[in-house]
Design a protein around this motif. Structure first.
Motif, mmCIF file in Angstrom:
data_model
loop_
_atom_site.group_PDB
_atom_site.id
_atom_site.type_symbol
_atom_site.label_atom_id
_atom_site.label_comp_id
_atom_site.label_asym_id
_atom_site.label_seq_id
_atom_site.Cartn_x
_atom_site.Cartn_y
_atom_site.Cartn_z
ATOM 1 N N PHE A 18 -12.361 12.299 -22.456
ATOM 2 C CA PHE A 18 -13.205 12.068 -21.288
ATOM 3 C C PHE A 18 -14.568 12.709 -21.526
ATOM 4 O O PHE A 18 -14.658 13.827 -22.037
ATOM 5 C CB PHE A 18 -12.575 12.675 -20.034
ATOM 6 N N VAL A 19 -15.632 12.008 -21.131
ATOM 7 C CA VAL A 19 -16.997 12.510 -21.285
ATOM 8 C C VAL A 19 -17.754 12.319 -19.975
ATOM 9 O O VAL A 19 -17.740 11.233 -19.395
ATOM 10 C CB VAL A 19 -17.744 11.764 -22.424
ATOM 11 N N PRO A 73 -18.253 10.097 -14.071
ATOM 12 C CA PRO A 73 -19.440 10.736 -13.476
ATOM 13 C C PRO A 73 -19.390 12.260 -13.612
ATOM 14 O O PRO A 73 -18.309 12.855 -13.674
ATOM 15 C CB PRO A 73 -19.360 10.322 -11.995
ATOM 16 N N VAL A 74 -20.548 12.873 -13.666
ATOM 17 C CA VAL A 74 -20.620 14.336 -13.647
ATOM 18 C C VAL A 74 -20.046 14.816 -12.314
ATOM 19 O O VAL A 74 -20.375 14.285 -11.255
ATOM 20 C CB VAL A 74 -22.081 14.804 -13.799
ATOM 21 N N GLY A 75 -19.187 15.821 -12.372
ATOM 22 C CA GLY A 75 -18.523 16.318 -11.171
ATOM 23 C C GLY A 75 -17.093 15.836 -11.039
ATOM 24 O O GLY A 75 -16.446 16.071 -10.010
ATOM 25 N N ASP A 116 -12.895 20.621 -15.282
ATOM 26 C CA ASP A 116 -13.913 20.201 -14.333
ATOM 27 C C ASP A 116 -15.136 19.799 -15.151
ATOM 28 O O ASP A 116 -15.820 20.648 -15.727
ATOM 29 C CB ASP A 116 -14.235 21.365 -13.391
ATOM 30 N N LEU A 117 -15.400 18.502 -15.209
ATOM 31 C CA LEU A 117 -16.524 17.998 -16.010
ATOM 32 C C LEU A 117 -17.782 18.045 -15.149
ATOM 33 O O LEU A 117 -18.243 17.028 -14.625
ATOM 34 C CB LEU A 117 -16.215 16.580 -16.484
ATOM 35 N N CYS A 118 -18.354 19.228 -15.012
ATOM 36 C CA CYS A 118 -19.437 19.448 -14.051
ATOM 37 C C CYS A 118 -20.824 19.433 -14.676
ATOM 38 O O CYS A 118 -21.815 19.653 -13.972
ATOM 39 C CB CYS A 118 -19.209 20.755 -13.298
ATOM 40 N N LEU A 135 -19.066 15.311 -5.454
ATOM 41 C CA LEU A 135 -20.496 15.157 -5.696
ATOM 42 C C LEU A 135 -21.174 16.485 -6.003
ATOM 43 O O LEU A 135 -20.798 17.534 -5.477
ATOM 44 C CB LEU A 135 -21.168 14.529 -4.476
ATOM 45 N N LEU A 136 -22.167 16.416 -6.861
ATOM 46 C CA LEU A 136 -22.987 17.581 -7.183
ATOM 47 C C LEU A 136 -24.323 17.434 -6.472
ATOM 48 O O LEU A 136 -25.192 16.676 -6.896
ATOM 49 C CB LEU A 136 -23.190 17.677 -8.694
ATOM 50 N N ALA A 137 -24.464 18.126 -5.352
ATOM 51 C CA ALA A 137 -25.705 18.088 -4.582
ATOM 52 C C ALA A 137 -26.099 19.515 -4.222
ATOM 53 O O ALA A 137 -25.240 20.379 -4.033
ATOM 54 C CB ALA A 137 -25.539 17.246 -3.322
ATOM 55 N N ASP A 138 -27.392 19.764 -4.126
ATOM 56 C CA ASP A 138 -27.868 21.099 -3.765
ATOM 57 C C ASP A 138 -27.719 21.354 -2.266
ATOM 58 O O ASP A 138 -27.360 22.453 -1.841
ATOM 59 C CB ASP A 138 -29.328 21.251 -4.176
ATOM 60 N N ALA A 139 -28.015 20.332 -1.464
ATOM 61 C CA ALA A 139 -27.945 20.470 -0.010
ATOM 62 C C ALA A 139 -27.102 19.335 0.564
ATOM 63 O O ALA A 139 -27.224 18.182 0.146
ATOM 64 C CB ALA A 139 -29.343 20.451 0.602
#
Length: 427
Positions: free
Chosen positions: A46-47, A90-92, A106-108, A157-161
């Motif tokens: 997985f990538v 997807p990242v995350g 965890d592919l973050c 999801l990777l979100a700041d806010a």
């Protein structure tokens, strides 16, 4: 369609079989063994890819298999290694082993990789089985079996806010005026049924803002969009709690605040430890000033700073975004909780690999089982006495014959290994 969870089956490649060949040179007994080793099977890898946003690709395709290794060849030539199967996510994305329920990785970060199923090892050619008493071995080793497992892919999801609040309080409008995102906006509940992401550009800097579907009471227990919403705010650095202070749908702002906070706490108390900005939205249509002041006084008692805005008219948006950026830049991540991860070493090493088990089935047939036994059995050339003797000596050395005799094995009884049955006779 936004898909954030999928279950798939992955199968690595089987190792290639070792070759049984002999070279034809003068004065070499039976030509001499020169069978090459089989190639290793391909692995499932997985990538994480930042260009992907959803697990949609896994909604329809549920099985992924890597290439098998090529069998060995004559003149000690190795078989070709099976090609690894690269699966982009997807990242995350979390990769979870379904059987154990443990997190594999965890592919973050963009480019993170995980070898989730390693290919089988190639079998040794007959050249490896030559000895002083076995000058021309007519057998080789079978390739290692493929690794098969079911994994669960879960995207967070990777979100700041992250924008939180009841349905129809103006979260999507706030996202649209703060970023270049174009979420669906309408005057009814659950216009947003999938998370929307946008990038805020501010002071030559940027951060990612997520508009998450509105919460209702009982979301922590799965009501409404439930977990599908809540899990996507776990990674955010700052929560922006949007409240309709105009009470445009007859709701009470203070009651809305309490209910949302309760849902967050019930789902994960750690969410309340994140920096939170309270946003009093729809200021342009506030008609009850007394009710508004009551809300502001309550928030002061709660120790919350309130940003009075109107997403529809852009009132107060810049001040809110400035504070959001400040909170993000000064965010201190909490220490990660210790969780029990998937044990790859234990998965690769099986202490019972060479163990042989014997039992008497209901048909009166004596059965021998074992992982290494199966591999050697599949490698046996039953037209060659040396190969059969190699199999028998392994069973004898691992205590298989002794176990059978303790069960009452006598000459003429039937013994089964895999699907092959034969009569037992002592030497």
């Amino acid at each position: 369609m936004f898909v954030d969870k999928a279950e798939i089956k992955i199968i690595s490649g089987k190792g290639g079989n070792g070759a049984v060949t002999f070279r034809h040179d003068p004065f070499v007994p039976e030509g001499g063994p020169d069978g090459g080793d089989g190639g290793n099977g391909g692995s499932i890898v997985f990538v994480a890819d930042r260009n992907l946003r959803t697990l949609m690709d896994f909604k329809y395709k549920k099985k992924y298999q890597a290439e098998n290794g090529q069998d060995g060849m004559k003149r000690k030539c190795f078989g070709k290694k099976g090609q690894d199967l690269i699966i982009k996510v997807p990242v995350g994305t979390l990769v979870i082993d379904k059987e154990s329920g443990r997190l594999m990785k965890d592919l973050c970060h963009d480019g993170d990789t995980l070898v989730a199923a390693k290919g089988g090892r190639g079998g040794k050619g007959n050249v490896h089985f030559k000895s002083s008493i076995r000058r021309a071995p007519n057998f080789a080793e079978a390739g290692g079996v493929a690794k098969e497992r079911t994994v669960i892919l879960e995207l967070k999801l990777l979100a700041d806010a992250g924008l939180v609040g009841f349905p129809n309080v103006g979260k999507s409008t706030l996202l649209s005026v703060s970023t270049s995102a174009k979420p669906k906006i309408a005057g009814y509940h659950f216009t947003t049924i999938d998370p929307n992401l946008g990038v805020v550009q501010l002071h030559n800097k940027s951060f990612v803002m997520a508009d998450i579907a509105g919460i209702i009471e009982g979301a922590h227990a799965g009501t409404g969009l439930g977990f599908r919403f809540l899990k996507h705010i776990e990674r955010t650095k700052v929560l922006i709690h949007v409240i309709d202070v105009a009470g445009s749908e007859g709701r009470d702002p203070i009651d809305d605040y309490k209910k949302i906070m309760n849902e967050l706490e019930q789902y994960d108390p750690a969410l309340l430890k994140k920096p939170m900005l309270v946003v009093a939205n729809k200021m342009d249509i506030v008609y009850d000033e007394e009710k508004l002041q009551e809300f502001l006084d309550f928030m002061e008692q709660e120790g919350r700073k309130v940003f009075c805005i109107s997403a529809a008219t852009n009132q107060g948006i810049r001040e809110l975004l400035d504070e959001t950026l400040y909170q993000i830049e000064n965010y201190e991540a909490p220490e990660d909780e210790e969780i029990e991860l998937f044990d790859f070493e234990a998965d690769a090493y099986d202490p019972d690999y060479r163990k042989i088990n014997a039992y008497l089935d209901e048909d009166g047939v004596y059965v021998l089982e074992g992982k290494q036994l199966t591999k050697i059995f599949n490698s046996t050339n039953f037209e060659d006495m040396g190969s059969i003797r190699y199999l028998y000596n392994y069973i004898l050395k691992q205590g298989g014959i002794e176990q059978l005799q303790e069960l009452g094995l006598e000459e003429g009884d039937t013994v089964r290994i895999n699907d092959f049955e034969f009569d037992y006779f002592e030497d």
